[in-house]
Design a protein around this motif. Structure first.
Motif, PDB file in Angstrom:
ATOM      1  N   GLY A  95      -6.174  12.697   6.560  1.00 44.27           N
ATOM      2  CA  GLY A  95      -5.850  13.985   6.326  1.00 44.27           C
ATOM      3  C   GLY A  95      -7.088  15.071   5.511  1.00 44.27           C
ATOM      4  N   LEU A  96      -8.173  14.294   5.512  1.00 45.92           N
ATOM      5  CA  LEU A  96      -9.364  15.005   4.978  1.00 45.92           C
ATOM      6  C   LEU A  96     -10.119  15.788   5.893  1.00 45.92           C
ATOM      7  N   GLN A  97      -9.497  15.845   7.381  1.00 41.53           N
ATOM      8  CA  GLN A  97     -10.118  16.847   8.219  1.00 41.53           C
ATOM      9  C   GLN A  97     -11.480  16.357   8.693  1.00 41.53           C
ATOM     10  N   CYS A  98     -11.567  15.136   8.456  1.00 45.54           N
ATOM     11  CA  CYS A  98     -12.906  14.436   8.859  1.00 45.54           C
ATOM     12  C   CYS A  98     -12.886  13.657  10.263  1.00 45.54           C
ATOM     13  N   ARG A  99     -11.752  14.104  10.843  1.00 46.74           N
ATOM     14  CA  ARG A  99     -11.524  13.526  12.278  1.00 46.74           C
ATOM     15  C   ARG A  99     -11.693  11.892  12.266  1.00 46.74           C
ATOM     16  N   LEU A 100     -11.276  11.251  11.284  1.00 48.47           N
ATOM     17  CA  LEU A 100     -11.281   9.702  11.141  1.00 48.47           C
ATOM     18  C   LEU A 100     -10.374   9.392  12.130  1.00 48.47           C
ATOM     19  N   SER A 101     -10.295   8.233  13.064  1.00 54.82           N
ATOM     20  CA  SER A 101      -9.447   7.636  13.838  1.00 54.82           C
ATOM     21  C   SER A 101      -8.562   6.768  12.877  1.00 54.82           C
ATOM     22  N   ILE A 102      -7.325   6.329  13.396  1.00 57.47           N
ATOM     23  CA  ILE A 102      -6.644   5.668  12.568  1.00 57.47           C
ATOM     24  C   ILE A 102      -7.144   4.244  12.114  1.00 57.47           C
ATOM     25  N   ARG A 103      -7.851   3.552  13.028  1.00 62.31           N
ATOM     26  CA  ARG A 103      -8.677   2.216  12.685  1.00 62.31           C
ATOM     27  C   ARG A 103      -9.473   2.536  11.658  1.00 62.31           C
ATOM     28  N   GLU A 104     -10.463   3.553  11.886  1.00 61.67           N
ATOM     29  CA  GLU A 104     -11.405   3.985  10.833  1.00 61.67           C
ATOM     30  C   GLU A 104     -10.872   4.142   9.383  1.00 61.67           C
ATOM     31  N   ALA A 105      -9.737   4.882   9.431  1.00 61.42           N
ATOM     32  CA  ALA A 105      -8.979   5.134   8.203  1.00 61.42           C
ATOM     33  C   ALA A 105      -8.567   3.646   7.459  1.00 61.42           C
ATOM     34  N   GLU A 106      -7.995   2.993   8.373  1.00 62.49           N
ATOM     35  CA  GLU A 106      -7.478   1.519   7.885  1.00 62.49           C
ATOM     36  C   GLU A 106      -8.796   0.535   7.404  1.00 62.49           C
ATOM     37  N   ILE A 107      -9.931   0.543   8.058  1.00 61.67           N
ATOM     38  CA  ILE A 107     -11.139  -0.195   7.594  1.00 61.67           C
ATOM     39  C   ILE A 107     -11.512   0.275   6.281  1.00 61.67           C
ATOM     40  N   SER A 108     -11.448   1.947   6.100  1.00 62.90           N
ATOM     41  CA  SER A 108     -11.920   2.618   4.926  1.00 62.90           C
ATOM     42  C   SER A 108     -11.051   1.998   3.850  1.00 62.90           C
ATOM     43  N   ALA A 109      -9.810   2.315   4.036  1.00 60.58           N
ATOM     44  CA  ALA A 109      -8.656   1.786   2.966  1.00 60.58           C
ATOM     45  C   ALA A 109      -9.043   0.667   2.677  1.00 60.58           C
ATOM     46  N   ALA A 110      -9.039  -0.413   3.409  1.00 62.84           N
ATOM     47  CA  ALA A 110      -9.061  -1.808   3.083  1.00 62.84           C
ATOM     48  C   ALA A 110     -10.070  -2.024   2.200  1.00 62.84           C
ATOM     49  N   MET A 111     -11.226  -1.396   2.455  1.00 60.17           N
ATOM     50  CA  MET A 111     -12.442  -1.554   1.650  1.00 60.17           C
ATOM     51  C   MET A 111     -12.483  -0.759   0.254  1.00 60.17           C
ATOM     52  N   ILE A 112     -11.691   0.054   0.192  1.00 61.48           N
ATOM     53  CA  ILE A 112     -11.518   0.764  -1.222  1.00 61.48           C
ATOM     54  C   ILE A 112     -10.769  -0.130  -1.930  1.00 61.48           C
ATOM     55  N   LEU A 113      -9.818  -0.710  -1.420  1.00 63.32           N
ATOM     56  CA  LEU A 113      -8.728  -1.652  -2.070  1.00 63.32           C
ATOM     57  C   LEU A 113      -9.436  -3.103  -2.324  1.00 63.32           C
ATOM     58  N   GLY A 114     -10.670  -3.326  -1.923  1.00 59.63           N
ATOM     59  CA  GLY A 114     -11.219  -4.545  -2.307  1.00 59.63           C
ATOM     60  C   GLY A 114     -11.449  -5.561  -1.336  1.00 59.63           C
ATOM     61  N   GLU A 115     -11.158  -5.316  -0.167  1.00 55.71           N
ATOM     62  CA  GLU A 115     -11.357  -6.432   0.976  1.00 55.71           C
ATOM     63  C   GLU A 115     -12.637  -6.459   1.299  1.00 55.71           C
ATOM     64  N   THR A 116     -13.261  -7.448   1.633  1.00 50.76           N
ATOM     65  CA  THR A 116     -14.625  -7.866   2.362  1.00 50.76           C
ATOM     66  C   THR A 116     -14.546  -7.517   3.839  1.00 50.76           C
ATOM     67  N   GLN A 117     -15.568  -7.482   4.581  1.00 53.56           N
ATOM     68  CA  GLN A 117     -15.492  -7.067   5.908  1.00 53.56           C
ATOM     69  C   GLN A 117     -14.864  -8.385   6.646  1.00 53.56           C
TER      70      GLN A 117
END
Length: 266
Positions: free
Chosen positions: A192-214
């Motif tokens: 919702g930040l109007q940055c044109r993130l795809s669902i997958r890009e948002a999922e990866i970013s959220a997972a990294m914020i929550l502490g998961e490694t790549q």
């Protein structure tokens, strides 16, 4: 036909585990287990709509042949297709007291784009929905794929019997959960930040914020590590961050309210 003692025991156990998971990270999977014990569902999704606001996905759970299908299809529904769901809209406007259970088959959906995105891609054949009015309108869905037998009358009856308990658990879970530390809510906020993130890009970013490694993200999502890196780089570029530290700063700004936390976009 009534449930056998074995199935009654399984239902009681699944519901007890659901109540015990309120406010915790395992609540979505326990909710799916409870729905499975009651009606044999294979996937589930739960949505909330506050009056005058867009529909918000609370969580989606399940493991069909396409691993990311539950989340992606549910976000597509919230963003693009819920207005086509006349059955749910009618119930939402009726303000009926208590939870109502309704059934919808994929073959009943007139909108081909909705049917393709939210049903056909995951092999989903039908849905049972519980709709509850309150401070917010809550909708809990359970789905069956074409590989399973259709919902039986007993499945619907059991779901109706326990619908009030299921929806009460969802309401308590909402109040016990910090939204910005919930992965589903965080995905929607980033999108919702109007940055044109795809669902997958948002999922990866959220997972990294929550502490998961790549590496952990790659295993969980069944993506290659190279694909995870590519999605992460694209997301960083769109969000204007250079590294994980910057990403965590962005998250803190969302949590603090410095950046208004958006809900699912219309």
């Amino acid at each position: 036909m009534t449930a056998t003692p074995a199935s009654e025991q399984a239902i009681a156990g699944a519901l007890a585990e659901l109540v015990g998971a309120i406010g915790g990270a395992t609540f979505p999977s326990r909710f799916l287990s409870a729905m499975r014990a009651l009606a044999g569902v294979e996937l589930c999704s739960v949505f909330r709509c506050d009056r005058g606001q867009p529909v918000e996905l609370l969580f989606a759970e399940g493991a069909p042949s396409t691993p990311d299908f539950p989340m992606r299809a549910s976000l597509d529904y919230a963003r693009n297709y819920w207005r086509s769901d006349d059955q749910i809209i009618r119930l939402a406007r009726s303000a009926r007291a208590g939870p109502v259970v309704v059934r919808k088959r994929a073959s009943d959906i007139a909108d081909p784009a909705w049917r393709a995105a939210c049903y056909d891609r995951g092999g989903v054949a039908e849905r049972l929905s519980i709709v509850l009015h309150g401070a917010s309108i809550l909708v809990a869905n359970g789905y069956l794929t074409a590989a399973s037998a259709p919902f039986a009358a007993d499945d619907i009856l059991r779901l109706e019997t326990y619908a009030a308990l299921l929806m009460a658990a969802i309401e308590r879970h909402q109040h016990a959960t910090i939204p910005m530390f919930d992965e589903t809510a965080l995905v929607q906020s980033l999108m919702g930040l109007q940055c044109r993130l795809s669902i997958r890009e948002a999922e990866i970013s959220a997972a990294m914020i929550l502490g998961e490694t790549q590496e952990e993200i790659a295993v969980r999502t069944r993506l290659s590590r190279g694909s995870v890196v590519t999605y992460r780089r694209r997301a960083y570029g769109k969000l204007g961050v250079a590294n994980r530290r910057d990403l965590l700063r962005l998250h803190r700004r969302l949590v603090s309210g410095e950046i208004p936390s958006p809900v699912a976009a219309t």
